[in-house]
Design an enzyme around this catalytic site. Structure first.
Site, short mmCIF file in Angstrom:
data_model
loop_
_atom_site.label_atom_id
_atom_site.label_comp_id
_atom_site.label_asym_id
_atom_site.label_seq_id
_atom_site.Cartn_x
_atom_site.Cartn_y
_atom_site.Cartn_z
N HIS A 6 85.86 77.77 64.93
CA HIS A 6 85.15 78.83 65.67
C HIS A 6 84.75 79.98 64.73
CE1 HIS A 6 83.86 81.56 68.65
NE2 HIS A 6 85.01 82.10 68.99
N CYS A 9 95.28 77.25 69.77
CA CYS A 9 94.40 78.39 69.45
C CYS A 9 93.24 77.89 68.59
CB CYS A 9 95.15 79.46 68.65
SG CYS A 9 96.57 80.14 69.52
N SER A 10 92.09 78.51 68.75
CA SER A 10 90.92 78.07 67.99
C SER A 10 91.12 78.36 66.50
CB SER A 10 89.65 78.74 68.50
OG SER A 10 89.80 80.13 68.53
N CYS A 26 81.64 86.67 70.67
CA CYS A 26 81.58 85.21 70.51
C CYS A 26 80.28 84.61 71.01
CB CYS A 26 82.76 84.57 71.22
SG CYS A 26 84.34 85.05 70.50
#
Lengths: 379, 379
Positions: B328, B200-201, B79
C-alpha cells in the site's frame, strides 16, 4: 458544455493570523463566499481546496462548516495552487457532474517558504546549489536580462512597486495600505539586483473562496445580476525551451497559458479591461506585460512609464495592490485574484473601481512550474 | 458527455526502492502505461498526478519524460490520492477539455507515515492524543464492534489475510508472494486487537499509471479492443454521523461513495465480477464487503468463510493480493487498483485471471476523509 459562473466570492484581509489555524481562515472565506450568494453548505455539491502547507485541508475545513459527505479534491500547484483548485471546480461543472461547487484557496506562510528546499532523496540540480533556482534569483536574472536586451531601467522596475503600493491604499483587504514613494522603494535593502526588498512580494497569511455555478442553476436561483462568467481557464507547465535547461522559464510558460486562454475565450489582449498578474517581484510585472500581450516585447518599461497600467489608465494592472502590497499567501492568491476581478466586474470595488470594466484577466505562475490564466466576463 | 476509457496501464512491482526517487518511479510507470497503448508524451494533453509525500511531483516527472507544456494538476487525498488524480483526469475528458490524459499515482513511504501527525498549529483532537485516530486503532475498534454486534471471529478476520496472501502468490507485481497460513497470521505480533502484524497493510514504495481517452479518440486510434470503460467514478468525504463526532466513520463514507457509484453506473452489487477494495487492515475487508453491498450487514464473516471472495469464488476480492500482501504505497494504490481490474477485464491476468470478468470495482478510503469508488467495464 454549460457556461460556468462565479456567483459568490470572499477573501480575508491578507495579513498575519498567528492565532488562527489554516482551516479557520479557509472556513471564514468559504462562509463569506456562500453568504455573498445566500447559499449554505447543503447547497454545495463538491469542494476544491487549494493549499500547499498542510494535508486534507478541504475536509478539515468542512469539519468546521458542515460535513455533508461531498467530494473533496485537494490540489497543490506552487503559486498556481488556488487557481488550479478553481479550475478543477470549473472543469467538474463543465463535465456536468455538479451545478454548484465551492473553491477555496488558503495559506499560512512560514518564514523562508520562498526558498527551494531539497525534496525527498533527489539531488538538488547544480543551479539550485548556487542559488539560481531560488525565486529572488530567477526574477532578478530575468530582470537583468530585460535591462540588457531592452534598456529597461531600475527606476522602471521600481515604479511597478510604487504603483501597486499606491493601489493598495484603496484596497481595505490589502496587507499594506501605504504610499511607498520611488525613493523609498529604490532605497530599501537590495535583495537580488534589481529587486529591492520593497520590490518583493509580501509573505502573508490569507484565504479566498469562490462559489461556481452552472448557467442553468444561476438563472434558476436568480444569481445572474452579480454573476461573472468564466470565459477561459487555462493551465500550463514548463514547455521545453533552451532556457529551462538551465533555469525556470517563467516567460515561456506564461505565454503558453495566455495563448491558450485567449484562444479559448476568442479574445485578444485589447479586449481586456483589467488584469491581476503575478507580480511576485517588480521585475516580473514588466515581463508579464509582454508575456500576456499587453504590450509588444521590449515595451514593458515604456508601458509602466506611460501610466497605462495604473488605475485610471488604459489597462489597469494589479489594482488590488498585487502580490507586492496586497500580499501573496501562495495557495490563496489564485482565488484572491478572481475575487478582485469579479468585484470590479460587479462594480463593487469602491475607491479602486475600474470604471466600465467588462472583461478581466487573472494570472499566476509558480516555479516548478504551473501557470494559470483565467478570463472573466461580466454576465 | 463522452464515455471515458482506460486505454493504457502499468504499475511497478511494489517494494522497496531506496535508490530511486519518487519521480523516477512515477516516470517508469508513466512510460509503461504509454507504451501499453503505443503512445508517447506528445500525445498526452494533460497530466493528473497523485502523490502525498512531495510537491510538484507531476511536473518533476515531466522533466524526466518530456516537458511539453501540458497542464499538470497535483492532487492529494490521503489513501484516495491516486484515485482522486484518476477522477480529475476522467472529469477533464468528460468536460471535453482533452481527449487523452495521463494519470499517475506514486509514493515512497517513510517509516511511521501511518501515524497521524500534528498539522500546522492546530490542536490535536482529544481522541488523537489517546491514539484512537491512528489508523491501527480505528480499524481495530471497528473490527471489535463487528465482533460484538455480529459475532464475527478473530479467525474470520485472519482468513482475509490468508486469502489475500494466497492471491499475491499469483501476482508477480505484489510485494510478498508467499503463502501465509492461518496459524502464522494469528500467531504474528498483535498490533491492535484483533489485527496482528500480518493483518496490517504493507508499507512499500510503488507507482502506477493509466492513460485515459475519450471514446471518439480511442476508436480513431483503434484502441478499443483492450480498452476498459470507466462506468462510474464517485468520491465522497465524511458525512455527518454520530460516530464521526468521536472517531472516523469509514463505513458511512464508503457506503456513500458506493451508492453514488452504483447509481451513476446504473448497476448493483450483483453485477460486479471482481473487486479491489481497501484492505488496509484485515478487519476493513470484512466491513467493506457490507459497505459495498457484496453481502448483507453482519454477513461479512460468513462471506469470507464461504470462500466466495477467493479467486474462483462468486465475487473474488483483492485478487492482486490487496494492500495486505501486494502492498500500500498511499498515492499509488488508487491507480494500482485500476491496473488490476483493467488487467482482468482485458483477460491478461495470467494465473490469477478471474474468468469471464466483465465488470469490476475499485475502492479506496483514506482517513480524514476521502473515499473513491470506480466501476470499470470491458469495452
Amino acid at each position: 458544455m454549460t457556461d460556468v459562473y462565479v456567483v459568490g466570492i470572499d477573501m480575508l484581509k491578507f495579513g498575519r493570523y498567528p492565532d488562527r489555524t489554516v482551516v479557520q481562515l479557509a472556513a471564514q472565506a468559504a462562509i463569506g463566499a456562500l453568504d455573498d450568494c445566500k447559499l449554505g453548505m447543503r447547497d454545495v455539491q463538491a469542494l476544491y481546496s487549494g493549499n500547499i502547507g498542510e494535508t486534507m485541508t478541504g475536509q478539515r475545513t468542512l469539519q468546521l462548516i458542515g460535513q455533508t459527505g461531498i467530494p473533496v479534491v485537494n490540489c497543490t500547484n506552487a503559486c498556481a495552487t488556488g487557481a488550479t483548485a478553481l479550475r478543477e471546480g470549473w472543469t467538474a461543472i463543465k463535465a456536468g457532474l455538479y451545478d454548484t461547487v465551492l473553491c477555496i484557496g488558503v495559506e499560512k506562510m512560514a518564514a523562508g517558504m520562498i526558498v527551494k528546499k531539497k525534496v525527498g532523496n533527489e539531488p538538488l540540480p547544480a543551479e539550485g546549489l548556487i542559488g539560481s533556482e531560488t525565486m529572488p534569483a530567477v526574477f532578478a536574472m530575468v530582470g537583468m536580462e530585460h535591462m540588457r536586451t531592452y534598456g529597461t531601467t531600475l527606476e522602471q522596475f521600481a515604479q511597478v512597486s510604487v504603483k501597486n503600493h499606491h493601489h493598495s491604499t484603496l484596497n481595505p483587504k490589502a496587507m499594506y495600505q501605504k504610499e511607498t514613494p520611488l525613493e523609498e522603494v529604490m532605497g530599501s535593502e537590495m535583495i537580488a539586483y534589481p529587486n529591492t526588498k520593497l520590490m518583493c512580494s509580501v509573505n502573508v497569511d490569507g484565504a479566498a473562496a469562490a462559489v461556481l455555478m452552472s448557467e442553468k442553476k444561476a438563472r434558476e436561483l436568480g444569481l445572474m445580476s452579480r454573476a461573472v462568467r468564466v470565459r477561459a481557464s487555462a493551465l500550463a507547465s514548463d514547455p521545453f525551451t533552451e532556457r529551462n535547461l538551465v533555469m525556470q522559464d517563467v516567460n515561456a510558460v506564461t505565454r503558453l497559458a495566455a495563448e491558450t486562454a485567449y484562444a479559448m475565450a476568442g479574445l485578444g489582449p485589447k479586449d481586456i479591461d483589467l488584469v491581476e498578474l503575478h507580480d511576485c517581484f517588480a521585475t516580473a510585472e514588466i515581463l508579464h506585460y509582454e508575456n500576456l500581450g499587453l504590450c509588444a516585447d521590449g515595451e514593458g518599461g515604456r508601458l509602466i512609464d506611460s501610466r497605462d497600467t495604473a488605475l485610471g489608465g488604459r489597462i489597469p494592472v494589479n489594482v488590488s495592490g498585487g502580490l507586492l502590497s496586497k500580499g501573496h499567501p501562495l495557495g490563496a492568491t489564485g482565488i484572491a485574484n478572481v475575487y478582485e476581478i469579479a468585484t470590479h466586474l460587479r462594480g463593487e470595488a469602491g475607491a479602486r473601481q475600474v470604471q466600465g470594466a467588462r472583461i478581466g484577466m487573472t494570472h499566476v505562475v509558480g516555479l516548478g512550474s504551473a501557470c494559470a490564466v483565467h478570463i472573466l466576463e461580466k454576465a
